[in-house]
Design a protein around this motif. Structure first.
Motif, mmCIF file in Angstrom:
data_model
loop_
_atom_site.group_PDB
_atom_site.id
_atom_site.type_symbol
_atom_site.label_atom_id
_atom_site.label_comp_id
_atom_site.label_asym_id
_atom_site.label_seq_id
_atom_site.Cartn_x
_atom_site.Cartn_y
_atom_site.Cartn_z
ATOM 1 N N ALA A 712 0.735 -1.247 0.126
ATOM 2 C CA ALA A 712 0.038 -0.006 -0.148
ATOM 3 C C ALA A 712 0.724 1.267 0.105
ATOM 4 C CB ALA A 712 -0.875 -0.052 1.138
ATOM 5 N N ALA A 713 1.861 1.128 0.697
ATOM 6 C CA ALA A 713 2.863 2.362 0.590
ATOM 7 C C ALA A 713 3.426 2.485 -0.709
ATOM 8 C CB ALA A 713 3.932 2.080 1.863
ATOM 9 N N VAL A 714 3.904 1.639 -1.219
ATOM 10 C CA VAL A 714 4.559 1.581 -2.550
ATOM 11 C C VAL A 714 3.467 2.038 -3.712
ATOM 12 C CG1 VAL A 714 5.154 0.496 -4.484
ATOM 13 C CG2 VAL A 714 6.086 -0.170 -2.318
ATOM 14 N N LEU A 715 2.214 1.596 -3.254
ATOM 15 C CA LEU A 715 1.066 2.052 -4.424
ATOM 16 C C LEU A 715 0.910 3.567 -4.140
ATOM 17 C CD1 LEU A 715 -0.655 1.394 -6.518
ATOM 18 C CD2 LEU A 715 -2.498 0.764 -5.010
ATOM 19 N N LYS A 716 0.847 4.026 -2.818
ATOM 20 C CA LYS A 716 0.750 5.360 -2.622
ATOM 21 C C LYS A 716 1.795 6.385 -2.939
ATOM 22 C CE LYS A 716 0.257 8.886 1.093
ATOM 23 N NZ LYS A 716 0.134 9.151 2.587
ATOM 24 N N GLU A 717 2.970 5.915 -2.808
ATOM 25 C CA GLU A 717 4.008 6.806 -3.482
ATOM 26 C C GLU A 717 3.787 6.870 -5.107
ATOM 27 O OE1 GLU A 717 8.995 6.882 -2.910
ATOM 28 O OE2 GLU A 717 8.140 4.958 -3.729
ATOM 29 N N ALA A 718 3.452 5.701 -5.719
ATOM 30 C CA ALA A 718 3.384 5.546 -7.166
ATOM 31 C C ALA A 718 2.499 6.332 -7.814
ATOM 32 C CB ALA A 718 3.178 4.028 -7.477
ATOM 33 N N LEU A 719 1.204 6.524 -7.081
ATOM 34 C CA LEU A 719 0.183 7.308 -7.568
ATOM 35 C C LEU A 719 0.276 8.902 -7.351
ATOM 36 C CD1 LEU A 719 -2.821 4.810 -6.434
ATOM 37 C CD2 LEU A 719 -1.968 5.575 -8.658
ATOM 38 N N GLU A 720 0.998 9.099 -6.239
ATOM 39 C CA GLU A 720 1.223 10.488 -5.969
ATOM 40 C C GLU A 720 2.341 11.071 -6.965
ATOM 41 O OE1 GLU A 720 0.279 11.296 -1.188
ATOM 42 O OE2 GLU A 720 2.536 10.739 -1.772
ATOM 43 N N LEU A 721 3.325 10.310 -7.388
ATOM 44 C CA LEU A 721 4.476 10.558 -8.260
ATOM 45 C C LEU A 721 3.644 10.766 -9.638
ATOM 46 C CD1 LEU A 721 7.730 8.796 -6.681
ATOM 47 C CD2 LEU A 721 6.995 11.040 -6.970
ATOM 48 N N THR A 722 2.885 9.863 -9.903
ATOM 49 C CA THR A 722 2.234 9.754 -11.096
ATOM 50 C C THR A 722 1.605 11.094 -11.358
ATOM 51 O OG1 THR A 722 1.879 7.517 -11.281
ATOM 52 C CG2 THR A 722 0.448 8.715 -12.531
ATOM 53 N N VAL A 723 0.584 11.560 -10.328
ATOM 54 C CA VAL A 723 0.056 12.779 -10.430
ATOM 55 C C VAL A 723 0.907 13.825 -10.522
ATOM 56 C CG1 VAL A 723 -1.649 14.403 -9.105
ATOM 57 C CG2 VAL A 723 -1.964 11.913 -9.025
ATOM 58 N N LEU A 724 2.163 13.931 -9.700
ATOM 59 C CA LEU A 724 2.889 14.954 -9.685
ATOM 60 C C LEU A 724 3.569 15.049 -11.152
ATOM 61 C CD1 LEU A 724 4.675 14.653 -6.247
ATOM 62 C CD2 LEU A 724 3.625 16.880 -6.986
ATOM 63 N N MET A 725 4.022 13.802 -11.582
ATOM 64 C CA MET A 725 4.684 13.858 -13.237
ATOM 65 C C MET A 725 3.561 14.314 -14.218
ATOM 66 S SD MET A 725 6.754 10.561 -13.415
ATOM 67 C CE MET A 725 5.788 9.045 -12.543
ATOM 68 N N LEU A 726 2.457 14.005 -14.062
ATOM 69 C CA LEU A 726 1.334 14.587 -14.964
ATOM 70 C C LEU A 726 0.699 16.030 -14.799
ATOM 71 C CD1 LEU A 726 -0.945 11.556 -15.231
ATOM 72 C CD2 LEU A 726 0.429 12.495 -17.061
ATOM 73 N N SER A 727 1.418 16.780 -13.724
ATOM 74 C CA SER A 727 0.794 18.005 -13.322
ATOM 75 C C SER A 727 1.367 19.035 -14.385
ATOM 76 C CB SER A 727 1.011 18.469 -11.792
ATOM 77 O OG SER A 727 2.496 18.570 -11.719
ATOM 78 N N PRO A 728 2.216 19.142 -14.798
ATOM 79 C CA PRO A 728 2.719 20.240 -15.894
ATOM 80 C C PRO A 728 1.872 20.120 -17.108
ATOM 81 C CG PRO A 728 4.658 19.323 -14.998
ATOM 82 C CD PRO A 728 3.577 18.179 -14.892
ATOM 83 N N PHE A 729 1.432 18.804 -17.490
ATOM 84 C CA PHE A 729 0.673 18.417 -18.753
ATOM 85 C C PHE A 729 -0.906 18.720 -18.562
ATOM 86 C CE2 PHE A 729 4.266 15.747 -18.493
ATOM 87 C CZ PHE A 729 5.010 16.063 -19.529
ATOM 88 N N ILE A 730 -1.389 18.145 -17.457
ATOM 89 C CA ILE A 730 -2.792 18.198 -17.123
ATOM 90 C C ILE A 730 -3.042 18.738 -15.780
ATOM 91 C CG2 ILE A 730 -3.545 16.634 -18.822
ATOM 92 C CD1 ILE A 730 -3.400 14.337 -16.724
ATOM 93 N N PRO A 731 -2.994 20.158 -15.595
ATOM 94 C CA PRO A 731 -2.700 20.603 -14.369
ATOM 95 C C PRO A 731 -4.162 20.655 -13.446
ATOM 96 C CG PRO A 731 -2.860 22.412 -16.005
ATOM 97 C CD PRO A 731 -2.566 21.176 -16.711
ATOM 98 N N HIS A 732 -5.342 20.755 -13.990
ATOM 99 C CA HIS A 732 -6.459 20.883 -13.486
ATOM 100 C C HIS A 732 -6.913 19.729 -12.630
ATOM 101 C CE1 HIS A 732 -6.830 23.601 -17.015
ATOM 102 N NE2 HIS A 732 -7.324 24.506 -16.071
ATOM 103 N N VAL A 733 -6.974 18.359 -13.358
ATOM 104 C CA VAL A 733 -7.380 17.097 -12.815
ATOM 105 C C VAL A 733 -6.234 16.663 -11.978
ATOM 106 C CG1 VAL A 733 -6.325 15.773 -14.770
ATOM 107 C CG2 VAL A 733 -8.177 14.771 -13.465
ATOM 108 N N THR A 734 -4.891 16.992 -12.180
ATOM 109 C CA THR A 734 -3.930 16.715 -11.221
ATOM 110 C C THR A 734 -4.065 17.439 -9.894
ATOM 111 O OG1 THR A 734 -2.376 18.268 -12.313
ATOM 112 C CG2 THR A 734 -2.249 15.703 -12.758
ATOM 113 N N GLU A 735 -4.457 18.828 -9.825
ATOM 114 C CA GLU A 735 -4.603 19.458 -8.813
ATOM 115 C C GLU A 735 -5.656 18.935 -7.904
ATOM 116 O OE1 GLU A 735 -3.307 21.725 -7.327
ATOM 117 O OE2 GLU A 735 -2.539 23.556 -8.716
ATOM 118 N N GLU A 736 -6.858 18.515 -8.624
ATOM 119 C CA GLU A 736 -7.944 17.792 -7.982
ATOM 120 C C GLU A 736 -7.734 16.627 -7.193
ATOM 121 O OE1 GLU A 736 -11.843 17.843 -6.533
ATOM 122 O OE2 GLU A 736 -10.869 19.509 -7.483
ATOM 123 N N LEU A 737 -6.973 15.710 -7.865
ATOM 124 C CA LEU A 737 -6.707 14.247 -7.644
ATOM 125 C C LEU A 737 -5.510 14.533 -6.277
ATOM 126 C CD1 LEU A 737 -5.926 12.236 -10.768
ATOM 127 C CD2 LEU A 737 -7.729 12.247 -8.905
#
Length: 825
Positions: A712-737
């Motif tokens: 669960a810890a690995v998955l949390k880190e993975a999803l948070e990093l995924t959202v951060l990596m995508l934030s310059p490209f799709i800023p609205h949905v990543t802010e919300e997530l």
């Protein structure tokens, strides 16, 4: 998934756009605690609506701006409007409106469109070049340039539309017709204002070697446009009268083969040299050429035509009597407007001589051949051996260039010189919607600059647009009639306005201090931000806009406004958006409306597709399936985060030492992706491959199993990093997530993550083993294994021993992480 968990792009995007606007998230000031980064896209003309080219251009810039901000930079990312120009006047005539009303309405609409894209602009710095608060300062600069001799007036031939009664730039002439009214364009000699850009020709050329962050093809285009040539100026005495025709040539080695003279039809001596009996034919020819596009006249496939003036000049090297022709392929603005014609060694001269049965003399012979002028089917333009050129016969033609140049100077018949293709910048426009030129004409005092106390010269709004052509300013007595500031007598105001390239030549400087009232620029704030670290715009601006901006920067440096030599450190020229095999345009009927796209999918999808479909510098082929695919991908990210929200909100931090092999592999995939995305954005602007890497990671994450707390810890880190990596490209949905995951600080104010160097190292690496250069085996070794152990494992491999047993080992070479090469025998 509940209604609350459903992805609703428009609702989410509106929420975060309001927050960014309310909090002024992207507004910046000068600060010493962070390095500055000035990111700028070429500002748009407010034509009424943004198009997909805008969406792509500004999305590219926004990724860089957001990424740099997350990396700790103080990012200046401004937006404004290149708001003067003919389209506003055309619209005013068509719609019975005023250019100001049309322009400001369009600005308001396009501003809202850009805000809907979620672009991280500092809107507090917004400017419009049609605002008096902007163009007042370029009027002040014009006067300073006038006093320095950098702004001057002279008679010049220009593209003239008789219907619109205005000068047209070359770009506004399409197939010899006016781009607005389709009427035939002529050449007209007018008094025009010029900027002396040629004073900076050598420096502009030199600095093309000092801009490593610019695409080489743009630099080549600028070098060619500046066009430095080293050669000779040679005087050809006129027969039977005083005076001479001066030519510039880089081929003085062919001087002895010059048999006639070609003048530009616009040459000031054209009619002076025309004999009375030839005047009617010559005048008709000049009128015909005036209606021909100047760029077309220089094309290789353009039919060469001319007319004999009846006069002759003398070849200063041979004494030959040379007839003087006017030729349609000679332009007055290139060189001296006169060409010594050598038909055997210049293809245009060859074609002209063949058409008018003019003599040909060979003066350069190729090695091992003897050219016969009567048998030649084309000019010989390569080096060779000099002939018919005593005293230079037998000399190589390249060496003869220098020798003949020296001889001309010794004989007083010519001189070595450098010539530039670049000509001074004509800035006069006979139209209304532009910055008034701040000059007053007095019969006693001549051209007088408007005093500082009377600046700005405000563009009057009480004008009528009749559609009859010409500038309304020329008919507005209240604007024209003034008092001479020098003698107090009656005077008249200049009614020409400035070329709109003037406004775009310094706007990037005004962004540094748009609220400054004490002068054109606040020196300290401008010093802090300049130069622009990254400039983004279309390749179509490679020459004029970029060259003029470079020129203005150097002028303003010399006038003490700025301390930089060049305006833009790095330049990215993005590709076009293509649909149905052609660039999107209203005339082709292949335009995709960004508003409709955003309404259907949301701005994040529009951004993602424009960034994913092609690298920034390449053309992007529009694809509806690709847009839909990007929308589905965003939904996958949204769904995966929500599926695991409860788990990841309560998960503990990752402890790498306690991970299972499966968990360690998953974490390795995440951090490898983070490293790639970081490198792709930072080093190469390869946004498409960065997005593709995250898409691939998503496939891995969707197959992950949660069986332990550490998983669960690995998955949390993975999803948070995924959202951060995508934030310059799709800023609205990543802010919300990011917020839904439980973070209080918005993602737009969160630092870019760092990858775990230990996690990205493979646990095993595959080593190729060669014996005497031939592949014999592959061995798997633990990452980090020392060199001697790797060599020992390679020698012990059964497949390798077949080729080494009984052989003397001469060398064992290990290339770390790649191969072992064994030399045996």
């Amino acid at each position: 998934m509940s209604a609350e968990q459903k992805y609703t792009p428009l609702e989410i995007e509106h929420k975060w756009q309001e927050m960014w606007d309310r909090e002024k998230t992207f507004s910046v000031t000068e600060t010493a605690d962070r390095p500055k980064y000035y990111l700028l896209e070429m500002f748009p003309y407010p034509s009424g609506r943004i198009h997909m080219g805008h969406v792509r251009n500004y999305s590219i810039g926004d990724v860089i701006a957001r990424f740099k901000r997350m990396r700790g930079f103080n990012v200046l990312h401004p937006m404004g409007w290149d708001a003067f120009g003919m389209p506003a006047e055309n619209a005013a005539i068509k719609n019975n409106s005023h250019p100001a009303a049309w322009t400001y309405e369009n600005i308001a609409y396009m501003r809202d469109q850009l805000k809907q894209m979620g672009l991280s602009y500092d809107w507090t710095r917004e400017l419009a070049t049609c605002d008096v608060s902007y163009y007042r300062w370029e009027q002040k600069l014009f006067i300073e340039m006038f006093k320095k001799g950098l702004a001057y007036k002279k008679r010049s031939f220009v593209n003239w539309c008789p219907s619109c009664e205005t000068v047209l730039a070359n770009e506004q002439v399409e197939d010899g017709a006016c781009w607005r009214c389709d009427n035939e364009v002529t050449q007209k000699e007018l008094e025009q204002w010029f900027f002396r850009i040629t004073d900076y020709a050598q420096e502009l050329l030199d600095y093309t070697e000092k801009l490593p962050g610019w695409p080489e093809r743009v630099l080549v285009m600028q070098r060619n446009w500046i066009g430095r040539s080293t050669g000779c100026e040679i005087d050809f005495p006129l027969e039977g009268r005083d005076g001479a025709i001066r030519v510039f040539t880089t081929r003085q080695d062919t001087l002895f083969g010059a048999t006639f003279m070609s003048l530009a039809p616009e040459h000031p001596m054209a009619l002076e040299l025309t004999l009375p009996e030839r005047r009617a034919e010559v005048t008709a020819f000049i009128d015909k050429v005036k209606k021909t596009d100047r760029i077309r006249r220089t094309a290789d496939d353009f039919e060469k035509e001319g007319v004999f003036t009846g006069s002759y000049c003398i070849n200063p090297a041979t004494g030959r009597r040379m007839p003087i022709y006017l030729a349609n392929f000679v332009l007055v603005e290139y060189g001296t407007g006169a060409v010594m014609a050598v038909p055997t060694h210049d293809q245009r001269d060859f074609e002209f001589a063949r058409a008018y049965d003019l003599p040909k003399v060979v003066v350069i012979q190729p090695e091992g051949e003897t050219l016969d002028p009567a048998a030649m089917t084309a000019a010989y333009t390569e080096p060779g051996t000099m002939v018919n050129s005593a005293p230079f016969d037998g000399m190589g033609s390249e060496a003869a260039k220098e020798a003949i140049a020296d001889w001309l100077e010794q004989e007083g018949k010519g001189k070595k010189t450098v010539n530039f293709r670049l000509r001074d910048w004509g800035v006069s426009r006979q139209r209304y919607w532009g910055s008034p030129i701040p000059i007053i004409y007095c019969d006693q005092c001549g051209a007088v600059p408007v005093p500082d106390r009377d600046l700005p010269v405000t563009l009057p709004l009480d004008v009528a647009f009749t559609g009859e052509g010409g500038s309304p300013l020329a008919k507005l007595e209240s604007f024209i009639s003034v008092t001479c500031p020098t003698c107090g007598g009656p005077a008249r105001r200049e009614t020409d306005t400035m070329d709109t390239f003037v406004e775009s030549s310094w706007y990037f400087l005004r962004y540094c201090c748009p609220d400054f009232e004490g002068g054109m620029l606040d020196k300290e704030r401008t010093r802090y931000w300049m130069s622009v670290d990254q400039y983004i715009g279309g390749i179509e601006h490679a020459v004029l806009h970029l060259l003029y901006a470079r020129f203005f920067t150097k002028v303003m440096r010399d006038l003490g406004y700025v301390t930089v030599d060049e305006p833009f450190t790095n330049l990215l020229t993005q590709g076009m958006v293509i649909k149905d095999g052609a660039k999107m345009s209203k005339s082709k009927g292949n335009v995709v409306d960004p508003d409709a796209l955003i309404k259907k999918y949301g701005a994040d999808t529009a951004r993602l597709f424009s960034l994913f479909a092609a690298p920034p510098e390449k053309d992007l082929d529009w694809n509806e399936q690709g847009v839909d695919g990007c929308y589905r991908f965003i939904n996958r990210v949204w769904k995966l985060v929500h599926e695991h929200l409860a788990v990841i909100r309560g998960a503990s931090p990752v402890e790498p030492a306690t991970l299972t092999d499966e968990e360690r592999a998953l974490r390795r995939a995440v951090h490898k992706t983070l490293k790639k995305v970081t490198d792709d954005i930072h080093d190469r602007f390869h946004f498409n491959t960065a997005i593709a890497a995250v898409m691939e990671l998503m496939n891995t994450l969707q197959g992950a199993r949660l069986s332990t707390p550490q998983a669960a810890a690995v998955l949390k880190e993975a999803l948070e990093l995924t959202v951060l990596m995508l934030s310059p490209f799709i800023p609205h949905v990543t802010e919300e997530l990011w917020q839904r995951i439980g973070h209080v600080v918005p993602i737009s104010s969160t630092a870019w993550p760092s990858w775990d160097a230990g996690a990205v190292v493979d646990e095993e690496i595959l080593i190729v083993v060669q014996v005497n250069g031939k592949l014999r085996s592959r061995i798997a070794v633990a990452a980090g294994t020392d060199d001697e152990t790797v060599k020992s494992l390679a020698l012990a491999d059964d497949k390798v021993r077949v080729f080494t047993d009984g052989q003397q080992l001469r060398k064992v070479i290990y290339v770390p992480g790649k191969l072992v090469n064994i030399v045996a025998g």
